[in-house]
Design an enzyme around this catalytic site. Structure first.
Site, PDB file in Angstrom:
ATOM      1  N   CYS A   3      -4.660  -0.579   0.720  1.00 50.09           N
ATOM      2  CA  CYS A   3      -4.415   0.561   1.593  1.00 50.09           C
ATOM      3  C   CYS A   3      -5.719   1.249   2.053  1.00 50.09           C
ATOM      4  O   CYS A   3      -6.411   0.709   2.897  1.00 50.09           O
ATOM      5  CB  CYS A   3      -3.462   1.526   0.873  1.00 50.09           C
ATOM      6  SG  CYS A   3      -2.473   2.495   1.984  1.00 50.09           S
TER       7      CYS A   3
ATOM      8  N   HIS B 262       1.539  -0.952  -2.535  1.00 52.32           N
ATOM      9  CA  HIS B 262       1.365  -0.294  -3.820  1.00 52.32           C
ATOM     10  C   HIS B 262       2.426  -0.887  -4.729  1.00 52.32           C
ATOM     11  O   HIS B 262       3.083  -1.851  -4.363  1.00 52.32           O
ATOM     12  CB  HIS B 262       1.526   1.224  -3.661  1.00 52.32           C
ATOM     13  CG  HIS B 262       0.465   1.817  -2.794  1.00 52.32           C
ATOM     14  ND1 HIS B 262      -0.817   2.008  -3.234  1.00 52.32           N
ATOM     15  CD2 HIS B 262       0.488   2.224  -1.506  1.00 52.32           C
ATOM     16  CE1 HIS B 262      -1.534   2.529  -2.249  1.00 52.32           C
ATOM     17  NE2 HIS B 262      -0.777   2.664  -1.194  1.00 52.32           N
TER      18      HIS B 262
END
Ligand code: GLN
Length: 235
Positions: free
Chosen positions: A96, A195
């Site tokens: 990310c 995630h």
């Protein structure tokens, strides 16, 4: 004492650590034990020297825009070292915010441009008052592996030269919600918006990263036991 030792650099681990990205290290340790391997972790953060020759693999996690901005100020000091690390074929997992910062730039949710390292050829735009949040499934078209995760990002990333996606989106948004790609692979750099953390849910990636690091560090070792732990050996 484990037969093999791998040194892991947790890049800005005290700043970029959202959604339990540190769980990726726990997952690496879980598989490393099965590979008769110990992992020694060092957080390399603002003002620290990063010596690429001291490390065998690295994790660059996600974070809020503010922390990404803080990190972006320090990144130029580590650019040459990170470039060497990547060009030496050492595995780096970037999630990310870390993924965004390896590219040219990220436009934050407030419209401010946060410069990246430009070591990978992608760039990341913003979206107005919206985030991509939810479960995501992708398929790596090269290996046939399916990966599962949870995405939560404002950024919309567009891949560039030399990069291929980690997978094709089956459900979810992925890199930008438009082109059906998720993540990036460049040399042994694995990037993703997952995630979860990604490695606890997708052990094949963890095993691949470990095996690559072992192969680099111990080129003469017989790693057939380690290799046999992969469902579909990638080398
Ligand atoms: N701040 C970035 C974004 O919103 C990265 C978020 C993250 O790392 N989870 O896109």
């Amino acid at each position: 004492m484990a037969k093999y030792q791998l040194n892991l650099a947790h890049l800005y681990g005290n700043l970029l650590n959202t959604y339990s990205d540190v769980g990726n290290i726990i997952a690496l340790r879980y598989y490393a034990i099965r590979m008769d391997t110990a992992i020694n972790t060092t957080v390399i953060s603002i003002g620290d020297q990063f010596n690429p020759d001291e490390f065998d693999l690295a994790l660059f996690g996600g974070g809020q825009d503010y922390e990404q901005y803080v990190v972006s100020k320090d990144l130029p000091n580590k650019k040459a070292a990170l470039s060497k690390f990547i060009n030496d074929g050492k595995p780096l997992l970037a999630i990310c915010g870390g993924y965004q910062l390896l590219g040219h730039f990220y436009i934050g949710a407030d419209g401010k441009k946060i410069p990246g390292l430009g070591l990978l050829d992608h760039y990341t735009l913003s979206q107005d008052n919206h985030r991509f949040i939810g479960n995501i499934t992708i398929k790596d078209e090269k290996t046939g592996n399916e990966y599962h995760g949870f995405e939560n990002h404002n950024g919309r990333t567009f891949l560039g030269k030399g990069e291929r996606p980690l997978g094709k989106v089956i459900t979810g948004n992925g890199n930008n919600g438009e082109d059906g790609t998720e993540g990036a692979i460049y040399k042994e750099v694995y990037c993703s918006y997952f995630h979860g953390p990604i490695l606890t849910r997708n052990g094949e990636i963890a095993k691949h990263l470990l095996l690559t690091a072992l192969h680099n560090k111990y080129p003469a070792a017989d790693l057939s036991t380690q290799r046999s732990l992969l469902i579909k050996p990638t080398f």
